[in-house]
Design an enzyme around this catalytic site. Structure first.
Site, short mmCIF file in Angstrom:
data_model
loop_
_atom_site.label_atom_id
_atom_site.label_comp_id
_atom_site.label_asym_id
_atom_site.label_seq_id
_atom_site.Cartn_x
_atom_site.Cartn_y
_atom_site.Cartn_z
N THR A 51 3.86 2.94 15.15
CA THR A 51 3.36 2.48 13.84
C THR A 51 4.32 1.44 13.25
OG1 THR A 51 2.72 4.77 13.52
CG2 THR A 51 2.44 3.31 11.64
N SER A 57 11.98 -0.39 16.36
CA SER A 57 11.16 0.36 15.38
C SER A 57 10.32 1.43 16.07
CB SER A 57 10.25 -0.60 14.60
OG SER A 57 9.15 -1.00 15.39
N ALA A 113 11.74 5.11 16.45
CA ALA A 113 11.89 6.00 15.29
C ALA A 113 10.54 6.24 14.62
CB ALA A 113 12.88 5.39 14.31
N LEU A 125 1.71 -7.96 22.74
CA LEU A 125 1.01 -7.09 23.69
C LEU A 125 1.65 -5.70 23.74
CD1 LEU A 125 0.93 -9.80 26.52
CD2 LEU A 125 -1.08 -9.06 25.22
N ASP A 179 4.44 -5.32 12.38
CA ASP A 179 5.03 -5.86 11.14
C ASP A 179 6.54 -6.08 11.30
OD1 ASP A 179 2.58 -5.87 9.90
OD2 ASP A 179 2.85 -3.90 8.96
N THR A 237 9.51 -7.20 26.50
CA THR A 237 10.30 -6.50 25.49
C THR A 237 11.20 -5.47 26.18
OG1 THR A 237 10.20 -5.36 23.36
CG2 THR A 237 8.51 -4.76 24.96
N LYS A 241 0.97 -4.50 5.03
CA LYS A 241 1.56 -5.42 6.00
C LYS A 241 2.56 -6.39 5.35
CE LYS A 241 -2.31 -5.18 9.19
NZ LYS A 241 -1.56 -4.52 10.27
N MET A 295 0.86 -1.19 0.00
CA MET A 295 0.00 0.00 0.00
C MET A 295 0.89 1.23 0.00
SD MET A 295 -3.28 -0.94 0.84
CE MET A 295 -4.03 -2.47 1.45
N ALA A 352 4.39 -6.13 2.56
CA ALA A 352 5.63 -5.47 2.16
C ALA A 352 6.43 -5.04 3.39
CB ALA A 352 5.32 -4.27 1.28
N1 LIG Z 1 5.92 0.74 23.40
C1 LIG Z 1 6.69 -0.31 23.09
N2 LIG Z 1 7.86 -0.51 23.74
C2 LIG Z 1 8.66 -1.57 23.44
N3 LIG Z 1 8.36 -2.48 22.51
C3 LIG Z 1 7.21 -2.33 21.82
C4 LIG Z 1 6.31 -1.25 22.08
N4 LIG Z 1 5.25 -1.36 21.24
C5 LIG Z 1 5.48 -2.47 20.50
N5 LIG Z 1 6.64 -3.07 20.85
C6 LIG Z 1 7.23 -4.31 20.30
O1 LIG Z 1 6.56 -4.63 19.09
C7 LIG Z 1 5.84 -5.88 19.22
C8 LIG Z 1 4.53 -5.77 18.46
O2 LIG Z 1 3.78 -4.70 18.99
P1 LIG Z 1 2.18 -4.66 19.06
O3 LIG Z 1 1.70 -5.76 19.94
O4 LIG Z 1 1.81 -3.27 19.43
O5 LIG Z 1 1.79 -5.01 17.57
P2 LIG Z 1 0.60 -4.40 16.69
O6 LIG Z 1 -0.58 -4.12 17.57
O7 LIG Z 1 0.40 -5.35 15.55
O8 LIG Z 1 1.30 -3.08 16.25
P3 LIG Z 1 0.94 -2.00 15.12
O9 LIG Z 1 -0.48 -2.28 14.68
O10 LIG Z 1 1.14 -0.69 15.82
O11 LIG Z 1 1.96 -2.24 14.07
C9 LIG Z 1 5.69 -6.09 20.71
O12 LIG Z 1 5.57 -7.46 21.03
C10 LIG Z 1 6.99 -5.48 21.23
O13 LIG Z 1 8.06 -6.37 21.08
K LIG Z 2 7.83 3.32 14.03
#
Ligand SMILES: Nc1ncnc2c1ncn2[C@@H]1O[C@H](COP(=O)(O)OP(=O)(O)OP(=O)(O)O)[C@@H](O)[C@H]1O
Ligand SMILES: [K+]
Length: 314
Positions: free
Chosen positions: A257, A293, A296, A228, A261, A248, A46, A17, A48
């Protein structure tokens, strides 16, 4: 004549996208025009995103996807090439435009998003047939739900039947997921809201994720990871039904954001290149990559490369 069999670490069958992001003081009401302050475009989708993260870590990757025969599509092909992703199994169509996501963000950071999947929905069985050699000779096949579910299922089935590890990220969430997805998936990966929709358990804590994972395992996949956010993730496998909570890194979150992925792409990389590593260690390392990620801005722009990472992750 030598017969060249393609051999990729990770083949992603999924979406591309183009994000079109406008920043405005406030979101327009229906029929209203507002002035924007800034506009930018970004590479997203997602499939890509996950492919680019795996490639940046050093995986030999290929993307099976459909783009429009338009400037967004051409730019996306260049983006894959710049990141070392094979474009041999990608095609561009006249029948639809490249998938786009026009996004408006107001001063409070609230957004309104329209996703037009476009060409992504035209990826079909014929495209999979053309990519079948790459799929069945790869180490990992990775799919999500931003293209036609029957096509993802067909790709995972093809991989599974040929002994290729399959990683399935059930995003975006759907309530009526075909049960066969569980049968053909080695590592099933979802976030809190997807786990909630798939299990009817409101997942907001480690304990909830443990319960949800157990239900998802009962549906037939070999292992389940529920992420989570800052809470890390929970891994449960058929071999060891005792859930493992993988915390984490504590980071200063600048922009979450694309973290999901980044996690899934890193997971696929480690499964492909470190097949003898335990899944909990793989999950720990993927979580480390994803947490970076978050430090940044942007999506693909925030994904780290191997040369910027500590050696003990490899
Ligand atoms: N605030 C944070 N601090 C540290 N690690 C994070 C944080 N947010 C996400 N992560 C890392 O990224 C992984 C995936 O995050 P998340 O569970 O928010 O996925 P998601 O809901 O699919 O994310 P998004 O839709 O924002 O891409 C987590 O398991 C963790 O390792
Ligand atoms: K980011």
């Amino acid at each position: 004549m030598t017969c060249l069999t393609p051999s990729f670490d990770v083949v992603v069958v999924g979406s591309c996208m183009t994000d079109l992001v406008s920043y405005t003081e406030r979101l327009p009401k229906p029929g209203e025009t507002v002035r924007g302050k800034k506009f930018l475009t970004g590479f997203g989708g997602k499939g890509a995103n996950q492919c680019i993260q795996a490639a940046r870590l050093g995986a030999k990757t290929a993307m099976v996807c459909k783009l429009g025969n338009d400037s967004f599509g051409n730019d996306y092909v260049e983006n894959f090439k710049t990141n070392g992703v094979s474009t041999d199994y990608l095609s561009q169509t006249e029948e639809a435009r490249t998938g786009v996501a026009p996004i408006m963000v107001n001063d409070e950071g609230q957004n309104a998003i329209v996703i037009v999947a476009g060409a992504n929905l035209l990826l079909n069985s014929n495209d999979l047939r053309k990519a079948s050699k790459a799929i069945i000779h790869s180490k990992v096949v990775l799919g999500q739900l931003e293209i036609r579910p029957d096509i993802i299922l067909e790709a995972l089935r093809m991989a599974h039947k040929n002994g290729v590890k399959t990683v399935f990220n059930s995003a975006p969430a759907v309530a009526d997921l075909d049960p066969e997805f569980y049968q053909v998936t080695d590592v099933f990966c979802c976030n809190e809201s997807e786990a909630t929709i798939l299990t009817d358990i409101e997942v907001t804590s480690v304990e909830d994720a443990e319960m949800a994972n157990s239900i998802l395992l009962d549906k037939g996949c070999k292992s389940v990871i529920t992420t989570l956010g800052a809470g890390g993730c929970v891994l449960t496998t058929q071999e060891n039904r005792t859930p493992i909570h993988v915390p984490t890194r504590k980071v200063k979150a600048l922009d979450t954001t694309g973290a999901g992925d980044s996690f899934v792409g890193a997971l696929a990389f480690y499964i492909a290149q470190y097949p003898h590593l335990q899944l909990d260690e793989i999950t720990r390392r993927a979580s480390h990559i994803a947490s970076m990620s978050v430090e940044a801005h942007g999506t693909q722009g925030s994904y780290v490369s191997r040369n910027n990472l500590p050696e003990d992750l490899f």
